[in-house]
Design an enzyme around this catalytic site. Structure first.
Site, short mmCIF file in Angstrom:
data_model
loop_
_atom_site.label_atom_id
_atom_site.label_comp_id
_atom_site.label_asym_id
_atom_site.label_seq_id
_atom_site.Cartn_x
_atom_site.Cartn_y
_atom_site.Cartn_z
N GLN A 193 -14.29 7.67 -4.33
CA GLN A 193 -13.29 8.67 -4.70
C GLN A 193 -13.08 8.67 -6.21
O GLN A 193 -13.21 7.63 -6.87
CB GLN A 193 -11.94 8.38 -4.01
CG GLN A 193 -11.99 8.56 -2.50
CD GLN A 193 -10.65 8.25 -1.86
OE1 GLN A 193 -9.76 7.66 -2.48
NE2 GLN A 193 -10.49 8.64 -0.59
N GLU B 213 -7.33 11.68 10.46
CA GLU B 213 -7.79 11.51 9.08
C GLU B 213 -9.03 10.63 9.10
O GLU B 213 -8.96 9.45 9.42
CB GLU B 213 -6.68 10.87 8.24
CG GLU B 213 -7.02 10.76 6.76
CD GLU B 213 -7.40 9.34 6.34
OE1 GLU B 213 -7.70 9.14 5.16
OE2 GLU B 213 -7.41 8.44 7.20
N ARG C 235 -0.19 12.75 11.64
CA ARG C 235 -1.48 12.48 11.01
C ARG C 235 -1.93 11.07 11.40
O ARG C 235 -1.22 10.10 11.18
CB ARG C 235 -1.34 12.57 9.49
CG ARG C 235 -2.55 12.23 8.66
CD ARG C 235 -2.12 12.33 7.19
NE ARG C 235 -3.21 12.10 6.25
CZ ARG C 235 -3.44 10.94 5.65
NH1 ARG C 235 -2.69 9.89 5.90
NH2 ARG C 235 -4.42 10.82 4.77
N ASP D 73 -22.45 5.21 -6.10
CA ASP D 73 -21.55 4.51 -5.18
C ASP D 73 -20.09 4.95 -5.31
O ASP D 73 -19.17 4.20 -4.99
CB ASP D 73 -21.63 3.00 -5.41
CG ASP D 73 -21.25 2.59 -6.83
OD1 ASP D 73 -21.04 3.50 -7.67
OD2 ASP D 73 -21.16 1.38 -7.10
N HIS E 192 -3.53 -0.02 12.11
CA HIS E 192 -2.95 -1.29 11.69
C HIS E 192 -1.44 -1.24 11.56
O HIS E 192 -0.84 -0.15 11.56
CB HIS E 192 -3.56 -1.73 10.35
CG HIS E 192 -3.46 -0.68 9.28
ND1 HIS E 192 -4.50 0.17 8.99
CD2 HIS E 192 -2.46 -0.34 8.45
CE1 HIS E 192 -4.15 0.99 8.02
NE2 HIS E 192 -2.90 0.70 7.68
N ASP F 228 0.82 -1.21 0.00
CA ASP F 228 0.00 0.00 0.00
C ASP F 228 0.86 1.27 0.00
O ASP F 228 0.55 2.23 0.67
CB ASP F 228 -0.96 0.00 1.20
CG ASP F 228 -2.13 0.94 1.01
OD1 ASP F 228 -2.32 1.44 -0.12
OD2 ASP F 228 -2.84 1.21 2.00
N ASP G 59 -3.74 8.25 10.52
CA ASP G 59 -4.37 7.67 9.34
C ASP G 59 -5.35 6.58 9.75
O ASP G 59 -5.06 5.75 10.62
CB ASP G 59 -3.29 7.08 8.43
CG ASP G 59 -3.87 6.48 7.16
OD1 ASP G 59 -4.19 7.26 6.25
OD2 ASP G 59 -4.00 5.25 7.10
#
Length: 487
Positions: A344, A237, A194, A341, A88, A50, A196
């Site tokens: 982003q 966030e 931040r 739906d 996580h 990621d 996340d």
């Protein structure tokens, strides 16, 4: 500390020249007077996926990016914002690898959410899962740990099992680990942290397992107390219904304005600023503003109950025609009644506006005149276009807006007129004193927007004509005279 009301940069550690040392050199050569608000360095830690958001640890820097010394060197000139994926940690972290080897006898076992912490017998119930705001088909992954099968909560991750293993924030052990990470950030001259994916940290049956109140507020208050004790600023966030963000603002937190990017895009594409102006009159001022970021332009759930889905489809369709791809909502319960739906819109903001310089500068001017701390993503800084080849190469839709610039590409981009116009606008935003004063949205036709800042004998008025896409700032100069700055 108090945050500077100046423009910040967002960049990956390797996206401007390849590593942190080169990033420091580029920032020092070209941007010392541009990003006086600071630099958000997206995760520079060792990570298994990621693009940095599956960190193995926060105590080390990924060697191919550099060292903590490089981070501290940047921090001598710029306030640094860094990410903590509070929800996580990586499957490859020493903590989870020890759990896989030893199972429940691991000293780190209590860091993780085995399903018996959620369901008494450890057996998931689909009726409960159906109520959850899911980011993958199932919110858990199955592993062989200590010689037996263990199911562990995993909110995120495209693989099965996931690379991102949720932490049990109710565990004393997790709280201590978070303290260790925060204390290291302080030692490394980090100024802002931040949080996340913080909206997902509380898991409770019968809820969406997203921003579960009052538990989430209690957790955030505890983390804020820790950050305050170390003189670190926090930026939670949370992609959620706007009312959730507003609740955080009421509790004194800085928040992200995830509504503004779509509202500005909609206004420019439709040549109608009615909804944008309405929003600017009700939003909290203590926000970080952005147009683009490493993910996409937020739509749902951030703008639920704020957008007309029929119009939203038209805006989305224009972006798709210009090369964008979409991230979609998984849970039927969180889709609009008519089936809309879109989570982003993935694209560069410059491409979304048809690579039109005037439209792009108008959007940035509106962002910079909106109260809050403005952030500019690195591809936006260089007026970057959609990187469709990266999407094809990686199969990851978000790579459309994650082009890595070489030093040569940066030098070329700096020679572009649109980039020089943007830099001039940023410098005006950083130095004109009225931005610390009073803000007003003035009356104007639907096809125009007028935003005014005033403080003592200084004032500046932004006028954007959406029909022509031309923008001008009328301001009182250092001689006390009215001047025009055509953006």
């Amino acid at each position: 500390m108090s945050l500077k009301n100046k423009v910040q940069l967002i960049t990956y550690p390797d996206s401007m020249g390849g590593d942190l040392r080169t990033l420091n050199a580029i920032l020092s050569e070209h941007f010392l007077d541009v990003f006086t608000g600071g630099v958000h360095i997206l995760p520079p830690f060792p990570s298994s996926g990621d693009r940095g958001f599956a960190p193995l640890t926060y105590l080390e820097i990924e060697p191919r990016f550099g060292t903590w010394e490089d981070i501290r060197a940047i921090g001598e000139k710029f306030d640094i914002l860094i990410d903590l994926m509070v929800n996580h940690i990586s499957r490859q972290s020493l903590y989870f690898q020890d759990f896989l080897a030893k199972g429940r006898s691991s000293e780190y076992a209590d860091l993780f959410l085995t399903l018996d912490k959620i369901w008494e017998d450890g057996v998931p119930i689909q009726e409960d899962i159906d109520k959850m705001f899911l980011r993958r088909p199932l919110p858990y992954s199955t592993f062989e740990a200590g010689g037996k099968q263990e199911r562990v909560w995993t909110t995120f991750g495209k693989t099965d099992p996931s690379e991102q293993i949720d932490l049990d924030v109710c565990s004393t052990q997790t709280r201590q680990l978070l303290r260790t990470f925060f204390e290291n950030f302080k030692r490394q001259n980090i100024k802002i942290v931040r949080l996340d994916a913080v909206g997902f940290v509380i898991k409770k049956l019968g809820t969406s397992c997203f921003f579960v109140e009052p538990d989430i507020c209690e957790f955030l208050d505890e983390v804020k107390a820790l950050a305050d004790s170390l003189a670190l600023e926090l930026l939670p966030e949370v992609h959620a219904h706007y009312s959730t963000q507003f609740k955080l603002a009421e509790r004194g937190f800085w928040i992200y304005d995830f509504i503004l990017p779509y509202r500005i895009l909609e206004a420019i594409l439709t040549k109608n600023a009615t909804e944008l102006k309405r929003y600017l009159t009700i939003r909290p001022h203590k926000q970080f503003t952005m147009l683009d970021c490493h993910d996409g332009i937020p739509v749902k759930p951030d703008l639920d109950e704020l957008i007309n889905t029929e119009l939203a489809r038209k805006v989305v369709d224009i972006c798709v025609q210009r090369g964008a791809n979409l991230s979609l909502i998984l849970s039927d319960e969180h889709k609009a009644e008519d089936g809309f739906d879109v989570h982003q819109i993935r694209c560069t903001y410059y491409s979304a506006l048809g690579e039109d310089d005037d439209a792009y500068l108008a959007s940035r001017a509106i962002q910079f005149f909106t109260p809050g701390i403005p952030q500019v993503y690195y591809t936006g800084l260089f007026a970057g276009v959609n990187d469709l080849n990266r999407v094809k190469e990686t199969g990851e839709g978000r790579e459309i807006n994650r082009h890595n610039y070489t030093v040569e590409e940066i030098n070329l981009a700096l020679g572009e007129e649109v980039v020089q116009r943007l830099l001039k606008l940023i410098r005006f935003r950083n130095t004109y004193p009225a931005f610390d004063g009073e803000f007003q949205v003035l009356e104007s036709p639907d096809s125009e927007i007028r935003l005014r800042w005033s403080k003592a004998d200084k004032s500046c008025l932004l006028i954007v004509d959406l029909s022509s896409k031309h923008s001008v700032i009328q301001y009182i100069d250092k001689h006390g005279l009215l001047a025009d700055y055509r953006i």
